[in-house]
Structure formats: C-alpha cells, structure tokens
Write an enzyme that holds these catalytic residues in place. Structure first.
Site, PDB file in Angstrom:
ATOM      1  N   ALA A 133       9.253 -25.872  51.003  1.00 49.47           N
ATOM      2  CA  ALA A 133       8.274 -26.048  52.078  1.00 49.47           C
ATOM      3  C   ALA A 133       7.903 -27.521  52.162  1.00 49.47           C
ATOM      4  O   ALA A 133       7.351 -28.094  51.222  1.00 49.47           O
ATOM      5  CB  ALA A 133       7.035 -25.200  51.809  1.00 49.47           C
TER       6      ALA A 133
ATOM      7  N   ARG B  39      10.592 -17.766  58.820  1.00 50.00           N
ATOM      8  CA  ARG B  39      10.200 -16.954  57.663  1.00 50.00           C
ATOM      9  C   ARG B  39       8.887 -16.256  57.981  1.00 50.00           C
ATOM     10  O   ARG B  39       7.900 -16.879  58.369  1.00 50.00           O
ATOM     11  CB  ARG B  39      10.054 -17.803  56.407  1.00 50.00           C
ATOM     12  CG  ARG B  39       9.598 -16.979  55.199  1.00 50.00           C
ATOM     13  CD  ARG B  39       9.756 -17.687  53.870  1.00 50.00           C
ATOM     14  NE  ARG B  39      10.663 -16.932  53.014  1.00 50.00           N
ATOM     15  CZ  ARG B  39      10.755 -17.099  51.696  1.00 50.00           C
ATOM     16  NH1 ARG B  39      10.023 -18.013  51.077  1.00 50.00           N
ATOM     17  NH2 ARG B  39      11.595 -16.382  50.992  1.00 50.00           N
TER      18      ARG B  39
ATOM     19  N   GLN C 179      12.883 -26.145  55.165  1.00 52.47           N
ATOM     20  CA  GLN C 179      11.762 -25.329  55.603  1.00 52.47           C
ATOM     21  C   GLN C 179      10.646 -26.243  56.087  1.00 52.47           C
ATOM     22  O   GLN C 179      10.084 -27.022  55.305  1.00 52.47           O
ATOM     23  CB  GLN C 179      11.265 -24.436  54.466  1.00 52.47           C
ATOM     24  CG  GLN C 179      10.237 -23.416  54.914  1.00 52.47           C
ATOM     25  CD  GLN C 179       9.756 -22.539  53.765  1.00 52.47           C
ATOM     26  OE1 GLN C 179       8.935 -22.975  52.963  1.00 52.47           O
ATOM     27  NE2 GLN C 179      10.293 -21.325  53.681  1.00 52.47           N
TER      28      GLN C 179
ATOM     29  N   LEU D  61      12.707 -10.323  44.006  1.00 51.12           N
ATOM     30  CA  LEU D  61      13.171  -9.625  42.802  1.00 51.12           C
ATOM     31  C   LEU D  61      14.556  -9.007  43.015  1.00 51.12           C
ATOM     32  O   LEU D  61      14.801  -7.855  42.660  1.00 51.12           O
ATOM     33  CB  LEU D  61      12.151  -8.586  42.346  1.00 51.12           C
ATOM     34  CG  LEU D  61      10.807  -9.159  41.850  1.00 51.12           C
ATOM     35  CD1 LEU D  61       9.900  -8.057  41.355  1.00 51.12           C
ATOM     36  CD2 LEU D  61      11.008 -10.203  40.766  1.00 51.12           C
TER      37      LEU D  61
ATOM     38  N   CYS E  61       9.075 -24.251  46.023  1.00 52.48           N
ATOM     39  CA  CYS E  61       8.196 -25.409  45.865  1.00 52.48           C
ATOM     40  C   CYS E  61       8.292 -25.965  44.444  1.00 52.48           C
ATOM     41  O   CYS E  61       8.225 -25.208  43.475  1.00 52.48           O
ATOM     42  CB  CYS E  61       6.757 -25.022  46.189  1.00 52.48           C
ATOM     43  SG  CYS E  61       6.464 -24.695  47.934  1.00 52.48           S
TER      44      CYS E  61
ATOM     45  N   GLY F 106      15.494 -16.324  44.416  1.00 55.16           N
ATOM     46  CA  GLY F 106      14.696 -17.468  44.024  1.00 55.16           C
ATOM     47  C   GLY F 106      14.638 -17.667  42.532  1.00 55.16           C
ATOM     48  O   GLY F 106      15.293 -18.541  41.966  1.00 55.16           O
ATOM     49  N   ARG F 107      13.867 -16.841  41.847  1.00 52.27           N
ATOM     50  CA  ARG F 107      13.699 -17.024  40.410  1.00 52.27           C
ATOM     51  C   ARG F 107      15.014 -16.836  39.666  1.00 52.27           C
ATOM     52  O   ARG F 107      15.286 -17.528  38.682  1.00 52.27           O
ATOM     53  CB  ARG F 107      12.628 -16.061  39.886  1.00 52.27           C
ATOM     54  CG  ARG F 107      11.271 -16.357  40.488  1.00 52.27           C
ATOM     55  CD  ARG F 107      10.175 -15.456  39.963  1.00 52.27           C
ATOM     56  NE  ARG F 107       8.953 -15.674  40.714  1.00 52.27           N
ATOM     57  CZ  ARG F 107       7.777 -15.143  40.408  1.00 52.27           C
ATOM     58  NH1 ARG F 107       7.664 -14.345  39.358  1.00 52.27           N
ATOM     59  NH2 ARG F 107       6.716 -15.403  41.143  1.00 52.27           N
TER      60      ARG F 107
ATOM     61  N   TYR G  71       0.274 -19.483  55.269  1.00 53.92           N
ATOM     62  CA  TYR G  71       0.170 -20.853  55.761  1.00 53.92           C
ATOM     63  C   TYR G  71      -0.125 -20.858  57.262  1.00 53.92           C
ATOM     64  O   TYR G  71      -0.331 -19.800  57.864  1.00 53.92           O
ATOM     65  CB  TYR G  71       1.426 -21.634  55.368  1.00 53.92           C
ATOM     66  CG  TYR G  71       1.555 -21.717  53.854  1.00 53.92           C
ATOM     67  CD1 TYR G  71       0.500 -22.199  53.072  1.00 53.92           C
ATOM     68  CD2 TYR G  71       2.701 -21.280  53.204  1.00 53.92           C
ATOM     69  CE1 TYR G  71       0.597 -22.248  51.687  1.00 53.92           C
ATOM     70  CE2 TYR G  71       2.804 -21.329  51.813  1.00 53.92           C
ATOM     71  CZ  TYR G  71       1.743 -21.807  51.058  1.00 53.92           C
ATOM     72  OH  TYR G  71       1.828 -21.848  49.691  1.00 53.92           O
TER      73      TYR G  71
END
Length: 359
Positions: free
Chosen positions: A59, A232, A101, A303, A25, A325-326, A184
C-alpha cells in the site's frame, strides 16, 4: 480445467501463473520520504525470483498524508519513481508482472509503524503525524478524530489517484490496484458505518460508491487501454448495518463497467474489535460470491498456505487466481515448491538455483 500454473492475460499484460503475492506493508522507509529502499528490492525481488506470477507492491501513499505511517512508501515524487523503477526492472528480469497498490489511509493514517515503534495508534504532530481526513468526522476506535473532507476537496482526491497511476507507469509497473479495502479511505466512503454524508457522496449505495467509480474512470483514462486496473475490496465489515458481500458484488460490476479489470477480495478492517472467523481459505467464499454474482474476475486471499489448496480454489472456479501473503513471506519460493508438489514442469527456475531443484 484451469490450474494455478496456467498463464493469464489481462489487457496487455501476460501473467505467467496464478500464484500471486498481495501487497504486504513493510513500514521500512526510515527516512520518511516515501522512497523505497534496498529492503523493498530484496523483499519484492525475492518473490519474483521465486516464481510468482504477479507481485503486488505494498500500500503506497498517493500523497504524504495518504500514508498509513511515515515509514510507508509513496508515489508522489520523481525520486520515488526512480527508486521504484530499479525494483520493477529487476522483477521483470525474473519474469514476474509487478503491480502497485495505490492507497490513501483516510482516518487510519498518521499512525505509528506496526513494528519498531514506542507506541501504538495515532502519531502526534510533534512526532511527525498529521491531521487525518475521512468522508465523515468519525474516528476509528482508539485513533484521533479525522476531519471530514469538503465536497470541493474530492476532485483533488480523484486527481491524486490518477497522477499516482501515471507515476506508477513511469516507474515500470505493469498494473495498478486501487485500495478500497481494510478500512482505508475508499472503504470508508463505501461503508455506511463510516460514511455519514448527506451529499452526493453519502447515503445510497450509488452515492457511497461515487468516489471510487470516479477514481476508476480517471485512472483508466490516465493509464490507457493496455494497462490492467485492479480494485481491492473488503467484502464485509463483519458488523451489522455495514458493508457486505452483496454490496461488494454490485459495486464490482459498476467498477468493471467504469474500466476496472480484476477484483482482489479480502475482508474486514473498517471496525475495531470485530470477530473475524479465521480459518484456511476463510475469505475464498467471498471471492466466489463476487465472481459469480457480478460476473467479474477475482482473486482469493487469506490463509491459503499449500499447493493443493491453491489448486483446488482455481480449478473449482472459486477464483481466477490466488494471493498468498504470509506463506510467501515464509517461503518466497512457494511457486517453485508448489510446482514440484503438483508435478508441474516450469521453465522459469532461476538458473543460479537449478542445483536445488527437488529430485
């Protein structure tokens, strides 16, 4: 032995490797119209250029009220379709597959964007917020109470997901992912902690999974047989009496039978203030459990930060692919660097960057 640089074919889509970028996001649609911008082109395009096999766009609200915040992307209008098409076209020139997504935030909608906002939590109506909905009128801690969806409103939810999937195809996406994680709307229906209904959509596991399975079938019918459909899941609520890995595996099997192809296994998000045992690859065991128990294809996320770690997850059979991701945000060229570290020759280095290849 399968590794992270082995390709993967999912229905009619060829994915060049198993290093994927999850939905991230950005809260960057400042016009509040759901139309992705140049930021999204640069953000997602950098991952495609950097060698990712699959890039999953953030998303994206299937309706205006389904967005997490007013600054989220959407997929309910022709203007959004045209803007997304510019992004998917570029990603395809770089050799990446691209997914969207599809999301409805339910009781966690109508909040201030994560960054650049004067407040946190629910955005009031006079600032652009709206009434949220959920399976039951049970608020997420610190947020405004949602309105429970009436039984006769649920077909409209199913239809909105199906229509969004059709627009995603028109926008050039290769696949869609149904967001049933992170607290969600679809996760809210799945978990007994947020779903207190006493009709056909509450109570038993079969009932709590009913809406998701109806959406899977409707989306499959809409996109046809050549388009992959991902789901997901959060594999646990980290709370007693909540959603857990065993239920995730059962519903993943049902979703596969309904037409889903691949399962993106994350965790948490339904309950505030829970303790999540963070650590390298902390969600990988959930992915492995769902893969083994349900006999479905999964990716692991959480991670995963280095090439050897990613390779071990795939080689060992814990997951069929990994999402970073990160680490991808820190290094959009992670796949190129991982190939160097593992001694793999790639034929998709961007030619403009060949001079930067490691010696």
């Amino acid at each position: 032995m399968t590794g992270i640089f082995d390709p993967l074919d999912i229905r009619g889509v060829h994915v060049r490797n198993r290093l994927w970028v999850p939905a991230l996001c950005q809260y960057s649609v400042f016009e509040r119209d759901g139309v992705p911008t140049d930021w999204h082109l640069a953000h997602l395009g950098s991952f495609a250029r950097g060698g990712a096999g699959l890039v999953m766009a953030e998303a994206t609200g299937i309706t205006p009220e389904g967005r997490i915040s007013p600054h989220d992307t959407g997929i309910w209008s022709t203007a959004q379709v045209a803007a997304w098409r510019r992004i998917t076209d570029f990603a395809h020139t770089q050799g990446a597959a691209v997914g969207l997504q599809l999301a409805h935030a339910g009781r966690k909608a109508s909040v201030w964007p994560e960054w650049g906002s004067p407040a946190k939590g629910t955005m009031p109506a006079d600032q652009g917020g709206w009434q949220t909905v959920a399976p039951s009128a049970v608020a997420f801690e610190g947020y405004a109470p949602p309105r429970a969806l009436a039984l006769d409103e649920l077909p409209d939810v199913v239809a909105a997901f199906a229509a969004a999937a059709r627009r995603a195809m028109d926008a050039g996406f290769d696949l869609v992912e149904l967001h049933a994680a992170h607290g969600y709307l679809l996760h809210q229906f799945l978990s007994p902690l947020s779903n207190h209904r006493d009709d056909a959509y509450g109570g038993t596991l079969e009932n709590r999974a009913r809406l998701l399975l109806e959406i899977v079938r409707a989306v499959r019918a809409e996109v046809g047989g050549a388009v992959p459909v991902f789901v997901r899941f959060s594999a646990t609520d980290y709370s007693d009496g909540g959603w857990d890995a065993e239920q995730t595996a059962v519903v993943a099997g049902w979703a596969r039978d309904a037409g889903a192809d691949f399962f993106d296994i994350s965790s948490g998000g339904l309950m505030a203030g829970v303790r999540i045992p963070l650590g390298p690859g902390y969600q990988v065991p959930f992915a492995e459990f769902v893969r083994t128990s349900a006999g479905v294809d999964v990716n692991a996320v959480g991670l995963i930060t280095d090439a050897a770690q990613a390779q071990q997850i795939v080689e060992s059979g814990q997951a069929d692919a990994v999402m970073l991701g990160r680490e991808s945000m820190r290094d959009p060229h992670f796949p190129l660097r991982a190939a160097h570290e593992l001694g793999v020759e790639l034929d998709y280095w961007p030619p403009q960057y060949l001079r930067a290849r490691w010696p």
